[in-house]
Design an enzyme around this catalytic site. Structure first.
Site, PDB file in Angstrom:
ATOM      1  N   ALA C 237       6.105  35.402  16.836  1.00 37.31           N
ATOM      2  CA  ALA C 237       5.149  35.026  15.979  1.00 37.31           C
ATOM      3  C   ALA C 237       4.852  34.545  14.543  1.00 37.31           C
ATOM      4  CB  ALA C 237       4.568  36.731  15.544  1.00 37.31           C
ATOM      5  N   HIS C 238       3.826  34.398  14.043  1.00 40.37           N
ATOM      6  CA  HIS C 238       3.762  32.867  12.988  1.00 40.37           C
ATOM      7  C   HIS C 238       4.719  33.163  11.486  1.00 40.37           C
ATOM      8  CE1 HIS C 238      -0.302  35.407  11.562  1.00 40.37           C
ATOM      9  NE2 HIS C 238       1.032  36.097  11.759  1.00 40.37           N
ATOM     10  N   ASN C 239       5.197  32.009  10.871  1.00 42.87           N
ATOM     11  CA  ASN C 239       5.833  32.410  10.338  1.00 42.87           C
ATOM     12  C   ASN C 239       7.456  32.852   9.426  1.00 42.87           C
ATOM     13  OD1 ASN C 239       3.367  31.489   8.253  1.00 42.87           O
ATOM     14  ND2 ASN C 239       2.702  33.482   8.691  1.00 42.87           N
TER      15      ASN C 239
END
Lengths: 341, 341, 341
Positions: C237-239
């Protein structure tokens, strides 16, 4: 290009604290923001960050504004306001409409004049594509499918026949909509395919993450209602209905014919068994295993958090002895009752 | 176009109760069926639906025929018969054979004259493609791969080199067959790739769901035997053998070098560890975690069904205290023994 | 084409036992090896296999050399040495560099002269592609992305804009890098998209398996460090930051903003919650559910291994009664205390 705080305040129904003519042009995190940036603040535990923040303005709640040394935009919900402002500030010029010469489009299709069909797309008979639709390179759209206005589709997406997508959707790369459901009849040990004849119907304002797969219905349709948001690598089986404004995180699987209510949320890798019904406003934590219908709103969980391997091994053994353990306890109880008697 | 009940009875080895000249043209669910449709009935709890069913005929077991006010087709297994009849009634005209001018096919390939190769396919050296094979737009077929007669491949499928697929297969969109297995040797903290030199061999009558990934073997082959059915987003690692007529539901993962017997079934999101052997006729419920070899047929399960978050939190704490709990119980037992002694 | 054992010994820093002029040309398993092959031996339980092995040479540890009737290559780590030798023996002639006439490449791109861009690729503005990069058919590379020297990308891969990939990477088919993170703000029951503005940065020597999806960061970047190896169908997922030389097996999901240390390993289908930090050298067994930060190196596990369905059902009931069971035990303890007192 930038906007004054005054203009942004109007957009998000907020109040400016400080210089309302201050112009911001970019969003940033509170730690990395610089002059010209706007950021948001939501976490009272990190209030000290407000003191060192270099942003031209910070989006805050009323309760935090006194901790802002500089300009602030005071709103009811900083994250929601941030989302709206970030969307405005990061808007890009729309691509010019065109059907690429390397796309293959059946002459029977209705393609809006404002749509963009990139190279290597194949669009079969009787497809309708709405205004300002974006179809990235390498997409396939099967016979009779419909894509609503302003829907953006990434490269390498496959829509089988009779896939209906509403307006303002976002479909990420590698998504497959309308593949056959896993419908099998067992004929003396051999599986016979049950034809999958339903559609996939996706409402308005739906986002579907990369490499998701949503099967078409068997006789009725698989339905993803308005406002549903689906993360990457999610599997939605045939005949499932997902209610409006529900959100499904990555790697979730929903088995066939289950019904999910509105405003539900699923943590990553949660699994929903087939033929269950889930009430509105039910929330599931990551890896939850939903084996039965859920009739009440609330938060539901399962699974055992990871622990050091050695301790886990022991506890697994004990879990398998739970039946015995209960028996031993019962014996003690009986014994004590007798002792007392 | 339709068929008489008499003709359908011959197809499925059934008996007509009522008008054997009645013509049906479509399949439907028992609730939505109308004149001209045929549906199936299987669930004695819903017998009242038979009374209001508008279908021209219903496929039923002998025991249910007395509840049918109209025509019935009496068979041993209504769902199996329905599958066969639905396949007949929903047959579509085959597309005309062709190699699209926008496909890239190496001259060394053997492509049957009756095959359909859609636009934007790339077929590398020495590929053999059988009679009536359908290769959807945007597929890649690597060097030396073989696709058997009557196999249907959806758009945007990637077959690496030396992928062998049998006859009458169905490969859904986004599938990847023959990617490298996860073979790594750890050289003082850095991973070195172990070349993956085996094939992927897929038998006859295999269906593979959207966005599945099946890795090639390391030295020997990854093998999917005849009649295996695989749902969406399933991961099959290198060297795995899946036995004939097994069915694997969505999001299952099978780790490297495991062997699965014939006629097994896996519920969604089940996981199989590496290097285990699973006997024929073993069945696993959804999310089952298979860590060891299974030597006996039967049904196997694991995982904890979701419960209200608050109760779950307490039970998780107790799970982690199982070791202590057992110790406390043992102490009580000892104590009581002493008391009695 | 082959190599003498002497040459191979030099490559892997080993010693030849037997004929150092013996030539081997292929790798094989110990069971299937024939004259001209080299295999490796690692498992003392299978020492009898050495006696019947038909290979021209076996890669072994010093402790096993006495069990080899034929030629041996004695090394510190047979599997690592095998990986290096297999890579050498299975090297193929590089394809000639070219940009296929059916690829669409924006004139602003910098494509190294030695790169291979296959048919039906689309490469948008300002992309930089390094020396000897291989881009399989049907790939999309979005604006501003960078692919480092010697990176090999399979067919049908989608790289959104601003995806930065290092050198010597391997990206398997169907991978999506740079899709939007699942960033949503809830505005009175409706989800509002939070723009995802970060990059995906992939280091050198990274391998990413088929149909994986790695989201771009929200404001900062999603980072996959050097030497990371990722199996099929993994969702990042993001980050998220994945530390150097970590390995992630198939179907793992890592939720947003989590940080994974260096040299970690994850068994298949493990799940990592959002916003957790995992120390270097932490190892997770398959299906582990990581809900909290892990601060110490070690092996972590969770989940309950599959057991016969009937026993499982009983144990699940008991699990749900753990709270009660503990209460009953406490009562007994109190009672006994009183009895004694």
């Amino acid at each position: 290009m930038g906007y004054t705080l005054e203009a942004l305040a109007a957009l998000v129904d907020g109040q400016v604290s400080g210089d309302q003519h201050c112009i911001v042009g970019n969003v940033a995190s509170i730690e990395s923001a610089r002059e010209g940036d706007i950021c948001f603040f939501n976490d009272i535990k990190l209030r000290k960050n407000l003191l060192t923040c270099q942003a031209s303005a910070v989006i805050v709640k009323q309760m935090d504004v006194e901790y802002c040394p500089g300009n602030a935009l005071v709103v009811a919900d900083p994250y929601v306001s941030y989302a709206k402002i970030a969307a405005l500030l990061t808007q890009t010029e729309p691509e010019p409409a065109r059907v690429d010469s390397l796309a293959v489009v059946d002459p029977s299709c209705q393609i809006a004049k404002t749509a963009i069909i990139h190279a290597h797309c194949v669009i079969e008979r009787n497809v309708r594509i709405g205004e300002r639709v974006h179809l990235g390179p390498g997409c396939f759209v099967g016979e009779g499918s419909v894509i609503g206005d302003d829907t953006w589709i990434a490269p390498n997406v496959t829509l089988y026949h009779d896939v209906i997508i509403g307006e303002r959707g976002i479909i990420h790369a590698g998504v497959v909509l309308g593949s056959d459901g896993f419908g099998l009849a067992n004929d003396k040990g051999r599986w016979i395919k049950v034809p999958q004849l339903g559609k996939v119907c996706v409402g308005d304002d739906v986002e579907i993450g990369a490499n998701c797969a949503i099967d078409r219905g068997t006789l009725e349709d698989t339905v993803i209602a308005d406002g549903v948001k689906i993360d990457n690598l999610v599997h939605i089986a045939h005949n499932v209905k997902v209610g409006a404004h529900s959100a499904i995180a990555g790697c979730v699987g929903v088995a066939g014919s289950s019904t999910i209510g509105a405003h539900c949320t699923f943590g990553g890798m949660a699994g929903v068994a087939g033929h269950v019904h889930i009430a509105d406003n039910a929330h599931f934590t990551g890896m939850a295993m939903v084996t039965k219908s859920i009739t009440e709103p609330g938060i539901y969980s399962s699974g055992l958090p990871a622990e050091p391997n050695r301790r886990w091994r022991k506890n697994v053994v004990r879990f398998r002895q739970l039946e015995k353990l209960e028996n031993r306890l019962r014996q003690l109880e009986d014994q004590l009752k007798n002792t007392k008697g």
